[in-house]
Design a protein around this motif. Structure first.
Motif, PDB file in Angstrom:
ATOM      1  N   GLN A 221       0.830  -1.199   0.000  1.00  0.00           N
ATOM      2  CA  GLN A 221       0.000   0.000   0.000  1.00  0.00           C
ATOM      3  C   GLN A 221       0.865   1.250   0.000  1.00  0.00           C
ATOM      4  OE1 GLN A 221      -3.274   0.171  -0.328  1.00  0.00           O
ATOM      5  NE2 GLN A 221      -3.401  -2.080  -0.467  1.00  0.00           N
ATOM      6  N   GLU A 222       1.979   1.214   0.697  1.00  0.00           N
ATOM      7  CA  GLU A 222       2.876   2.372   0.690  1.00  0.00           C
ATOM      8  C   GLU A 222       3.445   2.597  -0.705  1.00  0.00           C
ATOM      9  OE1 GLU A 222       2.511   0.703   4.709  1.00  0.00           O
ATOM     10  OE2 GLU A 222       3.044  -0.120   2.746  1.00  0.00           O
ATOM     11  N   ALA A 223       3.771   1.524  -1.413  1.00  0.00           N
ATOM     12  CA  ALA A 223       4.319   1.656  -2.762  1.00  0.00           C
ATOM     13  C   ALA A 223       3.267   2.225  -3.725  1.00  0.00           C
ATOM     14  CB  ALA A 223       4.825   0.304  -3.246  1.00  0.00           C
ATOM     15  N   LEU A 224       2.017   1.746  -3.608  1.00  0.00           N
ATOM     16  CA  LEU A 224       0.960   2.268  -4.474  1.00  0.00           C
ATOM     17  C   LEU A 224       0.709   3.753  -4.230  1.00  0.00           C
ATOM     18  CD1 LEU A 224      -1.580  -0.725  -4.243  1.00  0.00           C
ATOM     19  CD2 LEU A 224      -0.144  -0.099  -6.206  1.00  0.00           C
ATOM     20  N   ALA A 225       0.705   4.149  -2.955  1.00  0.00           N
ATOM     21  CA  ALA A 225       0.487   5.568  -2.648  1.00  0.00           C
ATOM     22  C   ALA A 225       1.634   6.428  -3.157  1.00  0.00           C
ATOM     23  CB  ALA A 225       0.325   5.737  -1.140  1.00  0.00           C
TER      24      ALA A 225
END
Length: 411
Positions: A379-383
């Motif tokens: 999720q951090e990478a997508l954000a």
């Protein structure tokens, strides 16, 4: 008058005392060295049952001697109810003998001398002091016999067999054997631990050798000064992550997990040296053909696979360039510049890979930035990708996505 009487009495006492210490037998009798034998020989009730041979045997065993009245004796002790007498004067070889009480009697005291001393200067003092010729000389004072005390012999079997010495020797032997056994156990234990440590280090280095290209890229990224600060991960952090996710589970599966604290520094230093050597002298790789995707691909094969599909979509590509994390593929078509960052891994893509793609897009001043991976994204990478307008794709989506790009405003 009383003074003269006392003086005469004192003069009479030494002579009578010395005479009173002598004894003789009133009639011929037997005296024995053994009191039991003497009692048996003197018992009238047993004389009738004793044969002459038995009597001679008792006399010989009791060391009995015939005593006549002319022999003088002195009493030295009274034992077991019988007087123990010694001959006066002593006869060599004759020990003290026991007498029956009725067979020994004291000698009478000799009469005191009443002859007055001759007055005048003509008297011979030597003659006056000499006793009469017919009077026997007074015996010497009886000597005091000190009987030596017999040391009691030990009757305990433990002491007679020197039990304490044997017990001490046994305890000392057991202590020495126990100490030698303990030292041997320590030596064997130290040797076993040393062998296990060498085995654990070998397992860790085999895993590091298998991941040498990835470790070399991480090392180059951490040491590259052109890398953006936010996208640069310290080398120690990368190594700790690798050891936590790869080496420690491998050691625990082999039952060597408890040895990790002892070999951690050694493994860390060895991985750092290996990564530094691989980054300084990269190996010459042969030309890589795209082929078909499979899980055993390394980073270079995966980059060639992605570049192949981008070319089929109508884009001009340059050879993939290895970076710290993954590979960069520079593409162009109809005046558009696109950077495709490829990353292959077995776990979700973390934000460090996204920062690497952002850095490549910024440094190359491209219009489009894409990150392609075989793994899912966190999720951090997508954000992070959404914030910096970088597309995060799976390799199965690359061909369809790049085929639909026609105008620059899509980025």
């Amino acid at each position: 008058m009383r003074v003269w009487a006392c003086a005469c009495l004192l003069l009479y006492l030494p002579a009578s005392a010395s005479a009173a210490g002598l004894y003789s037998a009133p009639h011929p009798t037997l005296a024995c060295e053994d009191d039991a034998a003497l009692r048996t020989l003197s018992d009238h009730t047993q004389m009738a049952t004793q044969s002459p041979a038995q009597r001679q045997t008792l006399i010989r065993q009791g060391n009995c001697h015939a005593v006549t009245p002319d022999i003088r004796w002195e009493k030295i002790a009274n034992r077991n109810g019988l007087p123990l007498m010694r001959r006066v004067p002593p006869e060599p070889g004759l020990p003290p003998l026991y007498f029956m009480t009725d067979d020994i009697a004291p000698l009478p005291a000799p009469p005191a001398s009443t002859q007055p001393h001759a007055a005048g200067h003509d008297a011979d003092p030597v003659a006056a002091a000499a006793p009469p010729a017919d009077q026997p000389a007074a015996p010497d004072a009886p000597a005091v016999i000190v009987q030596p005390m017999e040391t009691p012999q030990p009757t305990d079997l433990f002491f007679m067999t020197r039990g304490f010495q044997k017990l001490g020797s046994l305890v000392l032997t057991l202590m020495l054997a126990g100490g030698a056994g303990w030292v041997l156990i320590l030596i064997l234990r130290a040797g076993r631990i040393m062998i296990q440590r060498r085995r654990a280090v070998r397992i860790c280095m085999e895993l590091a050798e298998r991941h040498r290209p990835m470790l070399a890229r991480w090392y180059m990224q951490a040491r590259t000064t052109t890398t953006m600060p936010r996208s640069r991960t310290p080398w120690n952090t990368q190594v700790e992550r690798f050891m936590r996710t790869t080496t420690i589970p491998a050691l625990e599966s082999q039952g060597l997990g408890p040895l990790w604290p002892a070999i951690r520094k050694r493994v860390h230093a060895s991985i750092t040296a290996m990564a530094a050597g691989a980054a300084t002298n990269p190996p010459d790789r042969p030309a890589i053909t795209p082929g078909t995707y499979h899980k055993g691909m390394n980073q270079a094969e995966y980059a060639a696979f992605c570049s192949h599909w981008i070319e089929k979509a109508g884009w001009e590509t340059r050879p993939p360039v290895a970076t710290g994390l993954g590979s960069d593929i520079h593409c162009s078509r109809n005046g558009l510049k696109m950077l495709v960052h490829c990353w292959i891994d077995h776990k979700p893509v973390h934000d460090d890979v996204i920062w690497q793609g952002i850095r490549g897009k910024v440094d190359g001043r491209t219009d489009i930035g894409i990150i392609v991976s075989n793994a899912p994204y966190t999720q951090e990478a997508l954000a992070l990708g959404k914030k910096h307008r970088v597309f995060l794709l799976h390799h199965e989506e690359v061909f369809r996505f790049v085929s639909g790009i026609e105008v620059p405003d899509v980025a």
